[in-house]
Design a protein around this motif. Structure first.
Motif, PDB file in Angstrom:
ATOM      1  N   GLU A 147       9.492   2.116   7.448  1.00 43.11           N
ATOM      2  CA  GLU A 147       9.892   2.198   6.049  1.00 43.11           C
ATOM      3  C   GLU A 147      10.305   3.634   5.714  1.00 43.11           C
ATOM      4  O   GLU A 147      11.299   3.867   5.014  1.00 43.11           O
ATOM      5  CB  GLU A 147       8.737   1.759   5.139  1.00 43.11           C
ATOM      6  CG  GLU A 147       8.423   0.268   5.156  1.00 43.11           C
ATOM      7  CD  GLU A 147       7.690  -0.216   6.389  1.00 43.11           C
ATOM      8  OE1 GLU A 147       7.069   0.626   7.085  1.00 43.11           O
ATOM      9  OE2 GLU A 147       7.736  -1.432   6.683  1.00 43.11           O
ATOM     10  N   ASN A 163       5.361  -0.399  -3.411  1.00 45.88           N
ATOM     11  CA  ASN A 163       4.061   0.033  -2.889  1.00 45.88           C
ATOM     12  C   ASN A 163       3.318   0.867  -3.916  1.00 45.88           C
ATOM     13  O   ASN A 163       3.923   1.383  -4.857  1.00 45.88           O
ATOM     14  CB  ASN A 163       4.276   0.890  -1.630  1.00 45.88           C
ATOM     15  CG  ASN A 163       4.665   0.065  -0.431  1.00 45.88           C
ATOM     16  OD1 ASN A 163       3.931  -0.833  -0.014  1.00 45.88           O
ATOM     17  ND2 ASN A 163       5.839   0.351   0.130  1.00 45.88           N
ATOM     18  N   GLU A 218       0.828  -1.210   0.000  1.00 45.49           N
ATOM     19  CA  GLU A 218       0.000   0.000   0.000  1.00 45.49           C
ATOM     20  C   GLU A 218       0.865   1.265   0.000  1.00 45.49           C
ATOM     21  O   GLU A 218       0.937   1.976  -0.988  1.00 45.49           O
ATOM     22  CB  GLU A 218      -0.884  -0.061   1.251  1.00 45.49           C
ATOM     23  CG  GLU A 218      -1.733   1.145   1.490  1.00 45.49           C
ATOM     24  CD  GLU A 218      -2.500   1.022   2.802  1.00 45.49           C
ATOM     25  OE1 GLU A 218      -2.872  -0.093   3.202  1.00 45.49           O
ATOM     26  OE2 GLU A 218      -2.713   2.065   3.442  1.00 45.49           O
ATOM     27  N   ALA A 219       1.563   1.480   1.106  1.00 49.29           N
ATOM     28  CA  ALA A 219       2.347   2.703   1.281  1.00 49.29           C
ATOM     29  C   ALA A 219       3.373   2.440   2.372  1.00 49.29           C
ATOM     30  O   ALA A 219       3.157   1.591   3.241  1.00 49.29           O
ATOM     31  CB  ALA A 219       1.436   3.851   1.697  1.00 49.29           C
ATOM     32  N   HIS A 263      -3.253  -8.178   2.971  1.00 47.25           N
ATOM     33  CA  HIS A 263      -2.042  -7.473   3.398  1.00 47.25           C
ATOM     34  C   HIS A 263      -1.510  -8.123   4.681  1.00 47.25           C
ATOM     35  O   HIS A 263      -2.298  -8.395   5.600  1.00 47.25           O
ATOM     36  CB  HIS A 263      -2.374  -6.001   3.655  1.00 47.25           C
ATOM     37  CG  HIS A 263      -1.152  -5.137   3.711  1.00 47.25           C
ATOM     38  ND1 HIS A 263      -0.241  -5.220   4.739  1.00 47.25           N
ATOM     39  CD2 HIS A 263      -0.684  -4.205   2.861  1.00 47.25           C
ATOM     40  CE1 HIS A 263       0.737  -4.352   4.513  1.00 47.25           C
ATOM     41  NE2 HIS A 263       0.494  -3.728   3.382  1.00 47.25           N
ATOM     42  N   PRO A 321      11.211  -0.754   1.718  1.00 42.87           N
ATOM     43  CA  PRO A 321       9.852  -1.273   1.843  1.00 42.87           C
ATOM     44  C   PRO A 321       9.767  -2.486   2.779  1.00 42.87           C
ATOM     45  O   PRO A 321      10.705  -3.298   2.848  1.00 42.87           O
ATOM     46  CB  PRO A 321       9.512  -1.709   0.409  1.00 42.87           C
ATOM     47  CG  PRO A 321      10.829  -2.112  -0.160  1.00 42.87           C
ATOM     48  CD  PRO A 321      11.863  -1.209   0.462  1.00 42.87           C
ATOM     49  N   PHE A 322       8.679  -2.597   3.486  1.00 41.75           N
ATOM     50  CA  PHE A 322       8.372  -3.787   4.289  1.00 41.75           C
ATOM     51  C   PHE A 322       9.542  -4.201   5.200  1.00 41.75           C
ATOM     52  O   PHE A 322      10.042  -5.311   5.124  1.00 41.75           O
ATOM     53  CB  PHE A 322       7.939  -4.949   3.379  1.00 41.75           C
ATOM     54  CG  PHE A 322       6.525  -4.801   2.886  1.00 41.75           C
ATOM     55  CD1 PHE A 322       5.455  -5.270   3.639  1.00 41.75           C
ATOM     56  CD2 PHE A 322       6.250  -4.165   1.686  1.00 41.75           C
ATOM     57  CE1 PHE A 322       4.136  -5.111   3.199  1.00 41.75           C
ATOM     58  CE2 PHE A 322       4.937  -4.002   1.237  1.00 41.75           C
ATOM     59  CZ  PHE A 322       3.887  -4.485   1.993  1.00 41.75           C
TER      60      PHE A 322
HETATM   61  N1  URA Z   1       2.898  -1.755   4.523  1.00 46.55           N
HETATM   62  C1  URA Z   1       2.941  -1.514   3.193  1.00 46.55           C
HETATM   63  O1  URA Z   1       1.936  -1.555   2.496  1.00 46.55           O
HETATM   64  N2  URA Z   1       4.120  -1.222   2.668  1.00 46.55           N
HETATM   65  C2  URA Z   1       5.253  -1.175   3.358  1.00 46.55           C
HETATM   66  O2  URA Z   1       6.301  -0.911   2.775  1.00 46.55           O
HETATM   67  C3  URA Z   1       5.171  -1.447   4.739  1.00 46.55           C
HETATM   68  C4  URA Z   1       3.987  -1.726   5.304  1.00 46.55           C
END
Ligand code: URA
Length: 204
Positions: A51, A84, A45-46, A157, A57-58
């Motif tokens: 992050e 994302n 998502e974002a 997610h 990311p993640f």
């Molecule tokens: N959730 C997300 O959607 N993206 C990330 O990078 C971290 C958590």
């Protein structure tokens, strides 16, 4: 230009991006990372708080859980590319707004065309609705469908799964159910399809 150079250039351009206002409150852009020749791209998502701090990311709790799911599937971060829908963190982790997603799509499209994956795994409702705006994730999670030359695989997610053990069970099952496909992404688009969904072809 090879994939790696194209992605590096995009990362630089994303760093300088002012296409929406999210860059104003973010600490770092989070373009995405992983194998430039990946056959599988994961789209979340974002960026969240961690992050945003690290520009990767993640890397928070959801990311650790995703790593576990990948490991169970016989995959690692080195096999995939992960990014994302939006590349800067929305303030207070609010949902990204439609205009922010629309402004950021250009980067996602350029990343996908540089990598040219066989499978796109959508994590959560925002990336799913980019591909199937009318479908609910609760109805089609774990059911891959063909879109042109790629197979899109909708998944819950990992952050939602961490908050809800029923979703965690579903998410884990979806990885198990699609393990063979995820391990052999080259076979994804060869699988013949029998159903039509929203004009897309289902693999089941
Ligand atoms: N959730 C997300 O959607 N993206 C990330 O990078 C971290 C958590």
């Amino acid at each position: 230009m090879d994939n790696k150079k194209q992605l590096q250039l995009l990362t630089q351009q994303i760093k300088d991006c002012t296409r929406c206002d999210l860059y104003r409150s973010a600490s770092h852009s989070v373009a995405g990372e992983g194998n430039p020749n990946a056959k599988i791209v994961f789209i979340g998502e974002a960026p969240g708080r961690r992050e945003d701090l690290l520009g990767r990311p993640f890397v928070g709790h959801a990311g650790k859980y995703l790593d576990l799911l990948l490991e169970k599937t016989g995959l690692s971060r080195q096999d995939i590319f992960i990014t994302n829908m939006v590349k800067h963190r929305p303030p207070e982790n609010r949902d990204p707004l439609p205009n922010e997603i629309a402004a950021c799509n250009v980067w996602l499209e350029k990343q996908l065309s540089a990598i040219s994956p066989k499978i796109i795994v959508t994590l959560g409702k925002w990336s799913l609705s980019y591909y199937l705006p009318t479908k609910k994730i609760s109805e089609i999670h774990g059911q891959p469908f063909k879109q042109g030359n790629v197979v899109v695989m909708p998944m819950y997610h990992p952050a939602a799964a961490l908050r809800n053990s029923n979703l965690a069970r579903e998410l884990e099952n979806d990885f198990v159910k699609n393990k063979e496909l995820l391990q052999n992404p080259d076979t994804a688009t060869q699988i013949s399809s029998s159903l039509e969904r929203d004009g897309q072809e289902s693999l089941f």
